[in-house]
Design a protein around this motif. Sequence first.
Motif, PDB file in Angstrom:
ATOM      1  N   LYS A  76      37.909  42.715  50.222  1.00  0.00           N
ATOM      2  CA  LYS A  76      39.720  41.967  50.416  1.00  0.00           C
ATOM      3  C   LYS A  76      39.301  40.435  49.824  1.00  0.00           C
ATOM      4  CE  LYS A  76      41.960  43.907  54.635  1.00  0.00           C
ATOM      5  NZ  LYS A  76      43.335  43.525  55.492  1.00  0.00           N
ATOM      6  N   ALA A  77      38.823  39.834  49.401  1.00  0.00           N
ATOM      7  CA  ALA A  77      38.193  38.421  48.610  1.00  0.00           C
ATOM      8  C   ALA A  77      38.093  39.074  47.027  1.00  0.00           C
ATOM      9  CB  ALA A  77      36.921  38.141  49.948  1.00  0.00           C
ATOM     10  N   ILE A  78      37.207  40.323  46.957  1.00  0.00           N
ATOM     11  CA  ILE A  78      36.342  40.567  46.141  1.00  0.00           C
ATOM     12  C   ILE A  78      37.694  40.890  45.008  1.00  0.00           C
ATOM     13  CG2 ILE A  78      35.558  41.698  44.482  1.00  0.00           C
ATOM     14  CD1 ILE A  78      33.188  41.896  46.637  1.00  0.00           C
ATOM     15  N   SER A  79      38.844  42.187  45.744  1.00  0.00           N
ATOM     16  CA  SER A  79      40.153  42.638  45.478  1.00  0.00           C
ATOM     17  C   SER A  79      41.232  41.792  44.885  1.00  0.00           C
ATOM     18  CB  SER A  79      40.341  44.026  45.480  1.00  0.00           C
ATOM     19  OG  SER A  79      40.688  43.415  47.344  1.00  0.00           O
ATOM     20  N   GLY A  80      41.183  40.669  45.245  1.00  0.00           N
ATOM     21  CA  GLY A  80      42.149  39.712  46.015  1.00  0.00           C
ATOM     22  C   GLY A  80      43.311  39.867  46.737  1.00  0.00           C
ATOM     23  N   THR A  81      43.135  40.918  47.340  1.00  0.00           N
ATOM     24  CA  THR A  81      44.074  41.619  48.336  1.00  0.00           C
ATOM     25  C   THR A  81      44.314  40.324  49.167  1.00  0.00           C
ATOM     26  OG1 THR A  81      43.548  44.272  48.172  1.00  0.00           O
ATOM     27  CG2 THR A  81      44.829  42.834  50.038  1.00  0.00           C
TER      28      THR A  81
ATOM     29  N   LEU B  91      35.533  33.278  53.229  1.00  0.00           N
ATOM     30  CA  LEU B  91      37.201  33.418  53.603  1.00  0.00           C
ATOM     31  C   LEU B  91      37.528  33.326  55.107  1.00  0.00           C
ATOM     32  CD1 LEU B  91      38.990  37.052  52.693  1.00  0.00           C
ATOM     33  CD2 LEU B  91      39.055  36.932  54.735  1.00  0.00           C
ATOM     34  N   HIS B  92      39.033  32.419  54.271  1.00  0.00           N
ATOM     35  CA  HIS B  92      39.317  32.755  56.482  1.00  0.00           C
ATOM     36  C   HIS B  92      41.156  33.421  56.560  1.00  0.00           C
ATOM     37  CE1 HIS B  92      36.878  28.843  55.263  1.00  0.00           C
ATOM     38  NE2 HIS B  92      37.153  28.993  57.092  1.00  0.00           N
ATOM     39  N   TYR B  93      41.405  33.469  57.967  1.00  0.00           N
ATOM     40  CA  TYR B  93      42.090  33.933  58.859  1.00  0.00           C
ATOM     41  C   TYR B  93      42.702  32.787  59.451  1.00  0.00           C
ATOM     42  CZ  TYR B  93      41.541  38.577  56.663  1.00  0.00           C
ATOM     43  OH  TYR B  93      41.271  40.058  55.991  1.00  0.00           O
TER      44      TYR B  93
ATOM     45  N   GLY C 111      39.856  44.929  35.651  1.00  0.00           N
ATOM     46  CA  GLY C 111      39.264  45.505  35.710  1.00  0.00           C
ATOM     47  C   GLY C 111      38.538  45.805  37.246  1.00  0.00           C
ATOM     48  N   VAL C 112      39.374  45.825  38.577  1.00  0.00           N
ATOM     49  CA  VAL C 112      38.718  45.781  39.784  1.00  0.00           C
ATOM     50  C   VAL C 112      39.743  47.018  40.307  1.00  0.00           C
ATOM     51  CG1 VAL C 112      38.749  44.480  42.251  1.00  0.00           C
ATOM     52  CG2 VAL C 112      38.496  42.897  39.357  1.00  0.00           C
ATOM     53  N   GLY C 113      39.327  47.977  40.298  1.00  0.00           N
ATOM     54  CA  GLY C 113      39.682  49.271  41.172  1.00  0.00           C
ATOM     55  C   GLY C 113      39.331  49.257  42.410  1.00  0.00           C
ATOM     56  N   TYR C 114      40.134  49.736  43.441  1.00  0.00           N
ATOM     57  CA  TYR C 114      40.274  49.093  45.199  1.00  0.00           C
ATOM     58  C   TYR C 114      40.548  50.115  46.132  1.00  0.00           C
ATOM     59  CZ  TYR C 114      40.444  46.820  49.606  1.00  0.00           C
ATOM     60  OH  TYR C 114      40.867  46.520  50.955  1.00  0.00           O
TER      61      TYR C 114
ATOM     62  N   LEU D 241      43.060  34.570  41.614  1.00  0.00           N
ATOM     63  CA  LEU D 241      44.479  35.948  41.722  1.00  0.00           C
ATOM     64  C   LEU D 241      44.064  36.958  42.598  1.00  0.00           C
ATOM     65  CD1 LEU D 241      43.450  36.844  37.626  1.00  0.00           C
ATOM     66  CD2 LEU D 241      45.228  35.197  38.630  1.00  0.00           C
ATOM     67  N   PRO D 242      46.005  37.412  42.330  1.00  0.00           N
ATOM     68  CA  PRO D 242      46.450  38.236  43.467  1.00  0.00           C
ATOM     69  C   PRO D 242      45.217  39.791  42.482  1.00  0.00           C
ATOM     70  CG  PRO D 242      48.246  37.826  42.066  1.00  0.00           C
ATOM     71  CD  PRO D 242      47.116  36.861  41.492  1.00  0.00           C
ATOM     72  N   SER D 243      46.328  40.684  43.296  1.00  0.00           N
ATOM     73  CA  SER D 243      45.239  41.783  43.500  1.00  0.00           C
ATOM     74  C   SER D 243      45.416  42.889  41.951  1.00  0.00           C
ATOM     75  CB  SER D 243      45.266  42.394  44.490  1.00  0.00           C
ATOM     76  OG  SER D 243      46.238  43.384  44.723  1.00  0.00           O
ATOM     77  N   HIS D 244      46.637  42.407  42.005  1.00  0.00           N
ATOM     78  CA  HIS D 244      47.239  43.739  40.440  1.00  0.00           C
ATOM     79  C   HIS D 244      46.495  42.577  39.030  1.00  0.00           C
ATOM     80  CE1 HIS D 244      50.395  40.218  40.699  1.00  0.00           C
ATOM     81  NE2 HIS D 244      50.645  40.645  39.518  1.00  0.00           N
ATOM     82  N   GLN D 245      46.559  41.259  39.336  1.00  0.00           N
ATOM     83  CA  GLN D 245      45.854  40.165  38.247  1.00  0.00           C
ATOM     84  C   GLN D 245      44.522  41.028  37.826  1.00  0.00           C
ATOM     85  OE1 GLN D 245      47.518  37.006  37.231  1.00  0.00           O
ATOM     86  NE2 GLN D 245      49.706  36.742  38.462  1.00  0.00           N
ATOM     87  N   LEU D 246      44.130  40.913  39.035  1.00  0.00           N
ATOM     88  CA  LEU D 246      42.172  41.193  38.791  1.00  0.00           C
ATOM     89  C   LEU D 246      42.612  42.554  38.437  1.00  0.00           C
ATOM     90  CD1 LEU D 246      40.569  39.686  42.702  1.00  0.00           C
ATOM     91  CD2 LEU D 246      40.278  38.826  39.844  1.00  0.00           C
TER      92      LEU D 246
END
Length: 231
Positions: free
Chosen positions: A45-50, A9-11, A77-80, A68-73
């Motif tokens: 954040k990387a796992i959740s798509g945030t 992951l990069h910023y 089944g990904v709860g964050y 995918l963005p977080s709402h699609q992940l």
Amino acid sequence: MLKTEDLTLHYSGSQILNGITMGAETGHVTCVMGTNGVGKTSLLKAISGTHPRSGGRVVLNGEDLPHLPSHQLARRGVGYVPQGRMIFPLLTVRENLETGLSCLPRAERVVPEAIYDLFPVLREMENRRGGDLSGGQQQQLAIGRALVLQPKLLLLDEPTEGIQPNIIQQIGRVIAHLREEGKMAIVLVEQYLDFAYEAADHFYVLDRGSVAMDRPKADLSKEDLAASFSV
């Protein structure tokens, strides 16, 4: 079960995660620890798509999770539960919980009674605005909101931060209950050593965006864990 392989992951131009490979079994609590700034929150954040990962794979129950963005992940089944809770202060407790239902099929958009069983204060205050709750109550609300979507994977980012001791104990009991149910993998980012050691089955310690230690609790004393990084 969660698996990540060579996750990066990069910023902007800075690389934050340097090829993270880890696993988290269903029915277990996997704890990620390390000093501030080593990439723990970035990993969630990387796992959740945030925040979009730069490279690597994320596999949940045998299924590759694409970029995918977080709402699609969340639909997969990904709860964050993010650090700082991020509840909606002007919505009521019930309305906050209902925001988590948008990821489910319309017929399943009902707040389960089990959420109120886990966190009775949410029933008592379901018509209060989220911003009127104490920090501990907001944390319970944030966890409840993630649980309404019935996740396969629950990501918790420092759930004890700034929380009073009795609420920390309750959150610990909820995590133990979810582990015993065996329906989800739980990844816990935590700085509170006593809480983490009590809750977790397996530990990863990060250092400068890389895995510095990967050991099950059965092979690791609390003293050894504390010595692996400066709390």
